[in-house]
Design an enzyme around this catalytic site. Structure first.
Site, PDB file in Angstrom:
ATOM      1  N   GLU A  97       0.821  -1.218   0.000  1.00  0.00           N
ATOM      2  CA  GLU A  97       0.000   0.000   0.000  1.00  0.00           C
ATOM      3  C   GLU A  97       0.856   1.270   0.000  1.00  0.00           C
ATOM      4  O   GLU A  97       1.221   1.788   1.056  1.00  0.00           O
ATOM      5  CB  GLU A  97      -0.928   0.018   1.217  1.00  0.00           C
ATOM      6  CG  GLU A  97      -1.838   1.247   1.261  1.00  0.00           C
ATOM      7  CD  GLU A  97      -2.738   1.298   2.485  1.00  0.00           C
ATOM      8  OE1 GLU A  97      -3.568   2.223   2.569  1.00  0.00           O
ATOM      9  OE2 GLU A  97      -2.611   0.421   3.361  1.00  0.00           O
TER      10      GLU A  97
ATOM     11  N   LYS B 134      -2.627  -2.236  -2.931  1.00  0.00           N
ATOM     12  CA  LYS B 134      -3.667  -1.334  -2.435  1.00  0.00           C
ATOM     13  C   LYS B 134      -3.266   0.072  -2.843  1.00  0.00           C
ATOM     14  O   LYS B 134      -2.268   0.614  -2.355  1.00  0.00           O
ATOM     15  CB  LYS B 134      -3.828  -1.430  -0.919  1.00  0.00           C
ATOM     16  CG  LYS B 134      -4.943  -0.526  -0.388  1.00  0.00           C
ATOM     17  CD  LYS B 134      -5.299  -0.816   1.058  1.00  0.00           C
ATOM     18  CE  LYS B 134      -6.415   0.121   1.531  1.00  0.00           C
ATOM     19  NZ  LYS B 134      -6.874  -0.168   2.897  1.00  0.00           N
TER      20      LYS B 134
ATOM     21  N   SER C  95     -10.155   4.342  -0.327  1.00  0.00           N
ATOM     22  CA  SER C  95     -11.120   5.379  -0.682  1.00  0.00           C
ATOM     23  C   SER C  95     -10.555   6.778  -0.496  1.00  0.00           C
ATOM     24  O   SER C  95     -11.033   7.734  -1.114  1.00  0.00           O
ATOM     25  CB  SER C  95     -12.403   5.220   0.136  1.00  0.00           C
ATOM     26  OG  SER C  95     -12.130   5.212   1.526  1.00  0.00           O
ATOM     27  N   GLY C  96      -9.560   6.947   0.367  1.00  0.00           N
ATOM     28  CA  GLY C  96      -8.854   8.214   0.481  1.00  0.00           C
ATOM     29  C   GLY C  96      -9.708   9.393   0.900  1.00  0.00           C
ATOM     30  O   GLY C  96      -9.424  10.528   0.517  1.00  0.00           O
ATOM     31  N   GLY C  97     -10.752   9.140   1.676  1.00  0.00           N
ATOM     32  CA  GLY C  97     -11.583  10.241   2.153  1.00  0.00           C
ATOM     33  C   GLY C  97     -12.706  10.640   1.220  1.00  0.00           C
ATOM     34  O   GLY C  97     -13.432  11.596   1.490  1.00  0.00           O
TER      35      GLY C  97
ATOM     36  N   ARG D 116     -13.285   4.011   5.599  1.00  0.00           N
ATOM     37  CA  ARG D 116     -14.349   4.991   5.840  1.00  0.00           C
ATOM     38  C   ARG D 116     -15.497   4.860   4.838  1.00  0.00           C
ATOM     39  O   ARG D 116     -16.667   4.963   5.212  1.00  0.00           O
ATOM     40  CB  ARG D 116     -13.767   6.404   5.797  1.00  0.00           C
ATOM     41  CG  ARG D 116     -12.907   6.766   6.991  1.00  0.00           C
ATOM     42  CD  ARG D 116     -12.068   8.026   6.738  1.00  0.00           C
ATOM     43  NE  ARG D 116     -10.930   7.753   5.865  1.00  0.00           N
ATOM     44  CZ  ARG D 116     -10.131   8.673   5.371  1.00  0.00           C
ATOM     45  NH1 ARG D 116     -10.343   9.957   5.649  1.00  0.00           N
ATOM     46  NH2 ARG D 116      -9.107   8.353   4.603  1.00  0.00           N
TER      47      ARG D 116
END
Length: 281
Positions: A110, A152, A193-195, A225
């Site tokens: 990742e 990832k 998803s990175g926010g 999230r």
């Protein structure tokens, strides 16, 4: 899971790892020990935890874990990411991956590029390709078995405060960046998803799987999230809300499952951003 969770028991006295396996779920473990500042850079970071990783991986395998995750973090600004930060994080990921494989664990690699900032999507394309190329060079140098790994990755998006591209354009640029850097031997890419909002993360994944182009890897999701937010909100920590929380979770899981096939049809709008600046866990 975090290390403490791997060795915890449920209310029935059964180890979490055993409870998961009884339901056909393979347990995984987060093995890094967080990020620290990288000397010689402007507030860039490197990930710690390599010193005793071999012993810990052997212990995790005996406890039932079968895959692992290690998060490297890079940022985009006028001077970052530096070549030093890219190199240090790429080779840290490679050392982690080969140690995992030596101890029976499948490594998820990742290299997360944070969404913080005002950069446009073109800058994210450039940085993502540089980072992924460095990561796969390091994995090759360490003789990591690519067929026994997953990537990832962040999606190629403008900074959270920048001008956002349409989902179809972001999807095309993300897939093109992967085509240019990720070997076909890698079986799958699972996106963070990175926010993004829950809905936007699903829409972007769905768009990627609709592009009529070569995709030698499976494109799927590894959201935190964007998979859990509505479920946690519905549950609220109350036992009487367990069914509502489970229903919300299943709804998002089904939506993302459909997106991996390019068959998701949105009905929820774009949703609320889940971005947290300098996100750590």
């Amino acid at each position: 899971m975090f290390e403490e969770t791997l060795f915890q028991r449920g209310s029935d006295g059964k180890l979490f790892a055993e409870a998961l396996k009884s339901k056909g779920i393979l347990p995984g473990i987060k093995v890094d020990k967080g990020v620290v500042k990288l000397p010689g850079t402007l507030e860039e970071t490197t990930t710690q935890g390599l010193d005793d990783l071999g012993k810990r991986c052997a212990d995790y395998y005996r406890a039932g874990a079968r895959f692992a995750k290690w998060r490297a973090v890079l940022k985009i600004d006028d001077s970052s990411p530096s070549e030093l930060a890219i190199h240090e994080n790429a080779y840290g990921l490679a050392r982690y991956a080969v140690i995992c494989q030596e101890n029976g664990l499948m490594p998820i690699v990742e290299p997360e590029i944070l969404a913080d900032g005002t950069h446009d999507i073109g800058r994210c394309v450039e940085v993502t390709e540089r980072v992924l190329a460095a990561v796969y060079k390091a994995l090759s140098d360490h003789k990591v078995l690519l067929e026994g790994t997953l990537l990832k990755a962040n999606m190629v998006l403008a900074g959270v405060n920048g001008q956002q591209a349409r989902p179809d354009d972001a999807a095309m640029l993300t897939v093109r960046a992967l085509q240019r850097t990720v070997p076909a031997a890698v079986p799958g890419v699972v996106f963070l998803s990175g926010g993004q909002s829950e809905e936007n993360a699903t829409l972007h994944l769905n768009a990627m799987n609709q592009i009529p182009t070569k995709r030698p890897w499976n494109l799927s999701f590894s959201y935190g999230r964007a998979l859990q937010a509505s479920a946690l909100k519905a549950w609220g920590g109350k036992e009487e809300n367990l069914k509502a929380g489970a229903a919300a979770f299943i709804k998002r899981a089904k939506a993302n499952s459909e997106a991996t096939l390019g068959k998701y049809h949105s009905t929820d709008g774009q949703g609320e951003s889940l971005h947290i600046a300098d996100y750590t866990y």
